[in-house]
Design an enzyme around this catalytic site. Structure first.
Site, PDB file in Angstrom:
ATOM      1  N   SER A  51      53.133  16.762  34.550  1.00  7.15           N
ATOM      2  CA  SER A  51      51.855  16.604  35.211  1.00  7.15           C
ATOM      3  C   SER A  51      50.736  16.778  34.186  1.00  7.15           C
ATOM      4  CB  SER A  51      51.733  17.612  36.360  1.00  7.15           C
ATOM      5  OG  SER A  51      50.550  17.424  37.084  1.00  7.15           O
ATOM      6  N   TYR A  67      44.151   8.894  37.807  1.00  8.13           N
ATOM      7  CA  TYR A  67      45.057   9.818  37.122  1.00  8.13           C
ATOM      8  C   TYR A  67      45.044  11.189  37.802  1.00  8.13           C
ATOM      9  CZ  TYR A  67      47.393  12.055  33.131  1.00  8.13           C
ATOM     10  OH  TYR A  67      48.276  12.732  32.325  1.00  8.13           O
ATOM     11  N   LYS A  82      48.250  12.728  39.811  1.00 10.65           N
ATOM     12  CA  LYS A  82      48.893  13.898  39.218  1.00 10.65           C
ATOM     13  C   LYS A  82      48.808  15.098  40.170  1.00 10.65           C
ATOM     14  CE  LYS A  82      50.391  12.477  35.169  1.00 10.65           C
ATOM     15  NZ  LYS A  82      51.828  12.488  34.807  1.00 10.65           N
TER      16      LYS A  82
END
Length: 228
Positions: A134, A150, A154
């Protein structure tokens, strides 16, 4: 028993260093990449029992076919490292739908499908490690500072980690954790990053090698727990 590991995005950067680190532990490794030539070339760079697997993580059918191929090589997979990643920089108001979908497919859907497929055998065999690569950019505690596609995906990967870890039956030698590699000098991280790919890979390799009774359901950076 020699552990069998699968590493997605294993053809370069942090993923390739995770592959090399696991090989140094004496594990057998399935190196997963999307491009056949790059994946095979990366496997040739490694020393140890490594086998390339071509898998497009945006395709459900490709994931299913890739797992079948992988299991045909070494048998049941004991360690899954969901490392593959993509980065899109656009703000929410400018983010193309397809880019958001790709980020979700690679960071969330593919890890979920691979976990769904591989976790039952880990539980049955009483041995398994799932490591989700992550980022602090996907951490609520650190302000979700990454670009929207993103950071959002994540954060969802972190949620997948917590939910999966909570479902491991008591007493089973199976753990599920997430890790942040830090700011690493890779194609995604850029040339100004202070950490080498090997340094970025270290915590994932460390988690994969944990003995029975190791951490479960936690988020790590440089081998230390951090907040979600």
């Amino acid at each position: 028993m020699t552990p069998i590991a699968m590493v997605t995005g294993g053809n370069r950067g942090i993923g390739l260093e995770i592959v090399k680190g696991l090989l140094k532990l004496g594990y057998k490794v399935l190196l997963v990449g999307r491009d056949e030539d790059n994946t095979e070339q990366a496997a040739e760079e490694c020393i140890g029992d490594v086998h390339p697997i071509v898998m497009d993580l945006s395709s459900t059918n490709a994931i299913s076919d890739g797992v079948v191929q992988a299991q045909a090589v070494f048998g049941d997979i004991d360690i899954l490292v969901n490392n593959a990643g993509v980065m899109f920089d656009q703000d929410v108001t400018e983010l193309p739908e397809q880019d958001l979908q790709t980020a979700f497919d690679v960071h969330v859907k593919a890890p979920a499908l691979l976990t769904k497929t591989l976790l039952p055998a880990m539980i049955d065999n009483n041995y398994g490690r799932i490591i989700n690569v992550s980022s602090g950019w996907g951490s609520f505690a650190e302000g979700l500072e990454g670009p929207p596609a993103y950071a959002i995906t994540k954060a969802a990967l972190n949620a997948l980690t917590v939910k999966t870890a909570a479902q491991i039956p008591a007493g089973k030698n199976v753990t599920v954790n997430a890790m942040c590699p830090g700011w690493v000098h890779t194609r995604m991280g850029g040339s100004d990053a202070p950490l080498s790919p090997e340094e970025g890979a270290d915590t994932a390799v460390w988690l994969a090698g944990q003995d029975k009774g190791g951490p479960n359901g936690l988020f790590f950076r440089q081998r230390k727990p951090i907040n979600w």
